[in-house]
Design an enzyme around this catalytic site. Structure first.
Site, mmCIF file in Angstrom:
data_model
loop_
_atom_site.group_PDB
_atom_site.id
_atom_site.type_symbol
_atom_site.label_atom_id
_atom_site.label_comp_id
_atom_site.label_asym_id
_atom_site.label_seq_id
_atom_site.Cartn_x
_atom_site.Cartn_y
_atom_site.Cartn_z
ATOM 1 C CD GLU A 1 -32.863 83.011 -20.324
ATOM 2 O OE1 GLU A 1 -31.974 82.664 -19.503
ATOM 3 O OE2 GLU A 1 -33.180 82.304 -21.290
ATOM 4 C CG HIS B 181 -32.272 80.205 -16.964
ATOM 5 N ND1 HIS B 181 -32.240 80.100 -18.342
ATOM 6 C CD2 HIS B 181 -32.530 78.948 -16.520
ATOM 7 C CE1 HIS B 181 -32.496 78.852 -18.695
ATOM 8 N NE2 HIS B 181 -32.660 78.127 -17.625
ATOM 9 C CG ASN C 83 -28.489 81.625 -18.705
ATOM 10 O OD1 ASN C 83 -29.077 80.962 -17.837
ATOM 11 N ND2 ASN C 83 -29.121 82.253 -19.670
ATOM 12 C CG ASP D 53 -40.552 77.810 -17.067
ATOM 13 O OD1 ASP D 53 -40.956 76.638 -17.032
ATOM 14 O OD2 ASP D 53 -39.387 78.132 -16.791
HETATM 15 C C1 F6R Z 1 -37.805 74.970 -16.791
HETATM 16 C C2 F6R Z 1 -36.950 75.783 -15.963
HETATM 17 C C3 F6R Z 1 -35.520 76.000 -16.283
HETATM 18 C C4 F6R Z 1 -34.691 74.730 -16.146
HETATM 19 C C5 F6R Z 1 -33.234 74.997 -16.479
HETATM 20 C C6 F6R Z 1 -32.389 73.751 -16.413
HETATM 21 O O1 F6R Z 1 -39.116 74.887 -16.213
HETATM 22 O O2 F6R Z 1 -37.430 76.290 -15.023
HETATM 23 O O3 F6R Z 1 -35.020 76.991 -15.423
HETATM 24 O O4 F6R Z 1 -34.796 74.248 -14.830
HETATM 25 O O5 F6R Z 1 -33.157 75.528 -17.777
HETATM 26 O O6 F6R Z 1 -32.768 72.872 -17.430
HETATM 27 P P1 F6R Z 1 -32.088 71.433 -17.575
HETATM 28 O O7 F6R Z 1 -32.517 70.619 -16.427
HETATM 29 O O8 F6R Z 1 -32.649 70.912 -18.883
HETATM 30 O O9 F6R Z 1 -30.623 71.650 -17.606
#
Ligand code: F6R
Length: 262
Positions: free
Chosen positions: A141, A136, A134, A66
């Protein structure tokens, strides 16, 4: 889903680094799907170390999950910048083959271009995932179609709150991202997810033991035949069948050990 519960975050990170380096050793021209976020920083440090120890990434192709809409690749909070900072600038990868959605063009175009690139260079051999609190994956989301392709998604309030720490000024924080869809993610041959800490425990439980539902996008991984989820003890604390997963993993380890011995 193969579930590996490690005592510590460091051990879990090491395990995932091992899956990635094994993949590159087995197939030097692997196509990897990569993630960003706090969880991955230490992991990318381990991959840098593997490179210093002799592993070449020269023939690897990567696709990131992303990118924030509106952020150019040289913006310090863009994921393009993150990837160069934490990984790409420290290994011998050809950055012309490190793909990240373009946050600066029209999101429809960026998404369509990205699906075309994945079709041209893919399929992805190993897709690395983190997990949002959450539920995702990527920026899919809650409410994301389990059949979705790459597209623009609005960030949820949870995600905006979790990621605000990286932006100096709230006004500059993008409120949407281009993300690979859940179908795009699930077209990878192998998925390896890393989730660490008590803050992820609820999402880990819903992903592994909850119903498959758009309310928890990561639950779609229950339908994929080749997922390894690596979690630390804190992230595993709410799992109902924790003892069973640990038992299964001991059997898996025994199988691998005897396969290595033969
Ligand atoms: C970002 C992504 C997100 C993160 C997720 C966890 O490329 O794909 O799904 O993996 O938000 O983020 P952290 O590791 O910061 O808790």
């Amino acid at each position: 889903m193969r579930i590996i519960i490690c005592d510590t975050a460091a051990e879990a990170t090491e395990k995932v680094a091992g899956f990635i380096t094994d993949q590159i050793r087995a197939r030097p021209d692997s196509v990897l799907g990569l993630a960003t976020g706090g969880t991955m920083e230490r992991l990318y440090g381990r991959l840098q170390q593997a490179h210093r120890d002799g592993l070449s990434f020269a023939d690897v192709t990567t696709f990131n999950l992303d990118e924030y809409v509106g952020l150019p690749a040289d913006h310090p909070q863009s994921y393009a910048y993150y990837m160069r900072h934490f990984l790409f600038d420290h290994i011998d990868i050809d950055q012309d083959r490190c793909f990240i959605p373009d946050g600066t063009i029209h999101p429809f175009q960026a998404a369509a271009d990205y699906e075309t690139l994945i079709a041209d260079h893919g399929p992805i051999d190993l897709q690395l995932l983190g997990l949002g609190r959450n539920g995702h994956i990527g920026f899919n989301e809650p409410s994301s179609s389990l059949n979705s392709l790459t597209r623009e998604k609005a960030l949820s309030q949870d995600t905006l709150a979790a990621n605000r720490q990286y932006f100096d000024d709230d006004a500059n924080m993008p409120n949407s991202a281009i993300t690979m869809g859940i179908k795009t993610i699930c077209s990878a041959h192998q998925i390896v997810l890393l989730a660490l800490g008590a803050g992820k425990a609820q999402a880990v439980k819903r992903m592994m033991e909850g119903p498959v539902s758009t309310f928890c996008p990561a639950s779609a991984l229950q339908m994929h035949p080749n997922v390894i989820a690596v979690v630390d003890a804190d992230a595993a604390q709410l799992l109902e069948l924790k003892d069973h997963y640990m038992h299964e993993e001991r059997i898996q380890q025994m199988r691998e050990h005897s396969a290595g011995v033969v």
